[in-house]
Design an enzyme around this catalytic site. Structure first.
Site, PDB file in Angstrom:
ATOM      1  CG  HIS A   1      16.411  -7.871 -37.957  1.00 14.94           C
ATOM      2  ND1 HIS A   1      18.027  -8.049 -37.532  1.00 14.94           N
ATOM      3  CD2 HIS A   1      15.816  -7.098 -37.111  1.00 14.94           C
ATOM      4  CE1 HIS A   1      17.719  -7.133 -36.277  1.00 14.94           C
ATOM      5  NE2 HIS A   1      16.822  -6.779 -35.861  1.00 14.94           N
TER       6      HIS A   1
ATOM      7  CB  CYS B   1      21.074 -11.526 -41.507  1.00 14.53           C
ATOM      8  SG  CYS B   1      22.026 -10.818 -40.249  1.00 14.53           S
TER       9      CYS B   1
END
Lengths: 252, 252
Positions: B89, B132
């Protein structure tokens, strides 16, 4: 135009912003020698069948207005690409100086995403930035020896809709004189290392090489051929979401 | 090895960090499906004559230690390049999650600048980041019509010293799944859009195409072939200071 693969640019505007002087109250030094970059770019861009438009010492509001007006122009629909060159002082985090105050690098390109500039949908939007990106001088790295060899994500489907769509941030290229944190260099007699070298490479290689290939060559030359009298060097960089190889000349 | 032009990589380590699980107190979701990316990368990197080394769910200190140990290894001197893949992430400004806390993108590459890793002087240091870069979902940009065509600077000399030196930040490439501010996507059945597409392109095109050309193809494919069920898209990007075209295979 928008297919994967190769794009040959036959026509496009090239907006060239040169900030040489700055509002007196700001005490920012004149960018002596920058006229050499302007003159060279005018010649080279013209030779690539682009239409250079030169802007000198514009205020931030003037820059914004110019970009927005261009983005809304109907005749962009006939162009194959857009080129924007911005030459000024700069600092970390994409800060660029205009005549009266600073703007951000993203201010240059945001009005050209397709939602705001449908005329350039699927077309390369090419930005060249000659500015420092901080105050660090780049150390030279000496070859170690002569023998050296040198967020939360989501699940998704992969269904493509009926309409042909692309991501809003596709087809951008941002080519910069240096890397974050570091200065770039200008010679008052011959212009900046980056812009002058870029122009040399464009003249010598545009018949055979695509733009990204030429930026690699430009970086290699700046890295190899220039250093300050104190031994500092400079490394250009570029960031790309281009989906095609961009050529400025027709096939031979 | 360090000449302008073309580099053919015949050997190199590929460090693959996959963060699937995160310390329970952090309440960060498991990255289901990420095992597909790991398996695929192991196969593809091996087929490119690289040596993949897989690291799962490492803490930030473990990541730092691994990178520093690799940077100090003597046997890097026999390698042609270094590859680092980091999958986790992430968030804005280059924040990447490790098992227990975050690190920054620059933490991955800073220990490989020549001053800290002379063994990789002049050699490509290639970083691939699946994460991301923020929470914005990328709008699709619909083709407008079927007919659409589509800093303070210094003066300097240009004298090159006797020793062959290059800028300290030369020869880096950072390839990312998305652009700043935006999410990237993972399919729990088949892995992430970016890594799986990158692997496809490497398998299909590494005989003929250089790495940057393959990243352009990868971006074009992710842009074209994937969208979420809500219509959001994703645009990979890369930033380069490479001075050469990098090929993973010998000439035919």
């Amino acid at each position: 135009m928008c297919h994967d693969g190769v794009l040959r640019v036959r026509r496009g505007k090239a907006l060239v912003f040169n900030m040489r002087n700055f509002a007196g109250h700001r005490n920012i030094s004149e960018r002596q020698g920058s006229e050499h970059d302007v003159a060279r770019l005018r010649d080279v861009l013209t030779s690539l069948h682009l239409t250079p438009i030169i802007y000198e010492d514009k205020t931030r509001n003037q820059v914004d207005t110019i970009l927005e007006e261009v983005a809304s122009e109907q005749d962009l629909a006939d162009d194959d690409c857009l080129v924007v060159v911005y030459m000024s002082h700069g600092a970390e985090n994409g800060t660029l100086e205009a005549f009266d105050r600073a703007l951000q690098l993203q201010d240059l390109w945001e009005c050209f995403i397709p939602g705001r500039c449908p005329s350039l949908w699927g077309k390369p939007k090419l930005f060249f930035v000659q500015a420092c990106e901080g105050s660090k001088k780049m150390e030279a790295a000496v070859a170690p020896s002569k023998k050296s060899k040198g967020l939360p994500t989501t699940t998704s489907t992969d269904i493509v809709g009926d309409e042909y769509t692309i991501p809003s941030h596709a087809d951008f290229l941002i080519s910069k004189a240096s890397v974050p944190g570091h200065v770039s260099h200008r010679d008052v007699i011959s212009g900046t290392w980056f812009i002058q070298t870029l122009c040399d490479v464009l003249v010598e290689h545009s018949q055979m090489e695509d733009l990204v290939g030429m930026l690699t060559l430009t970086g290699a030359r700046v890295a190899r051929h220039f250093q300050t009298s104190e031994g500092f060097r400079q490394m250009p960089s570029y960031t790309s979401t281009l989906r095609q190889k961009v050529f400025f000349t027709p096939p031979q």
